[in-house]
Write an enzyme that holds these catalytic residues in place. Sequence first.
Site, PDB file in Angstrom:
ATOM      1  CB  THR A  95     -16.152  46.162  35.719  1.00  0.00           C
ATOM      2  OG1 THR A  95     -15.999  45.535  34.452  1.00  0.00           O
ATOM      3  CG2 THR A  95     -16.268  47.730  35.509  1.00  0.00           C
ATOM      4  N   GLY A 138     -12.190  44.325  32.116  1.00  0.00           N
ATOM      5  CA  GLY A 138     -11.299  45.538  32.777  1.00  0.00           C
ATOM      6  C   GLY A 138     -11.147  45.575  34.103  1.00  0.00           C
ATOM      7  CE1 TYR A 143     -15.497  31.093  36.857  1.00  0.00           C
ATOM      8  CE2 TYR A 143     -15.841  30.394  34.595  1.00  0.00           C
ATOM      9  CZ  TYR A 143     -14.992  30.685  35.421  1.00  0.00           C
ATOM     10  OH  TYR A 143     -13.734  31.460  34.960  1.00  0.00           O
TER      11      TYR A 143
END
Length: 302
Positions: free
Chosen positions: A224, A222, A69
């Site tokens: 995206t 969701g 990340y």
Amino acid sequence: MSSQTITADTAGTWKLGDLPVHRVGFGAMRLTGSAAFHHGTPSDRDRSIAVLRKAIDLGVNHIDTAAFYFSSLRSANELINSALAPYPQDLVIVTKVGPYRTYGGEWGTSARPEALRGHVEENLRQLGRDHLDVVNLRRMPKYDSIAEHFGALAELREAGLIRHLGISNVEPRHLAEAQAIAPVVCVQNRYALDRPAPDADELLRVCGEQGIAFVPFYAVAGETAEQGATTAHDEDVRAVARAHGASPAQIRIAWTLHQGPHVLAIPGTGNPGHLTENVAAGAIRLTDEELSRLDRLHHKAG
């Protein structure tokens, strides 16, 4: 609903092995930029640190992160270390290994089992820890079986570098495969109100029967995904949100938590206001009719 005084303990607690956590946690992916990984623009460092400290103030004691990340200027693990070390005694940091990104941000070759020690040690270094609370093996599509990789992590658990193990991005058969090697305390899979997910539905059920935490990711985002929270909310979601004076994103989190007491939410954000709203979603109690309405939407999507 007023979000200002609602803390994470309102959602209740669950245990990752012997580690109790509040059911609303925090996902660190969005700390590094306006979108995850190399997408978007890098975040403001001071604001990201403030978000982490506010999460602790709101009672969050479960943070999900990974060494991969990072954006061009920010690392989630470095931000967590800078903001929170020395760490609160009750804070559980969950990381994941398997995928690999080069320093330039490109996705590299999926890790071989013998490379996982290096992934674990990198997380230890970045977080400033001598052991990791929970490590999820993120299954990579290149490998049909997770036995060899999970076995390598089990050896690191025996060596004291890892306290508990979990798995991510898996099918139901992989849970049984892992459990034959070492205990599994959590399963982290993509799961959302409006996303078809028969395997995830089955894993949610099996985890509930066995007392294993089920931890959805992208529950708010969701379709995206790493780009951020979706704005494409079904009218049923909007109607329930209006009834509670809440946002559609809060209803998506609330629905997720209503799937079982073993379900944990890890919504991520780099926005302090959104953080407060996400935590407050743990206080929303859906009626049976509302839950049925949203459940129908989920099954219709499938």
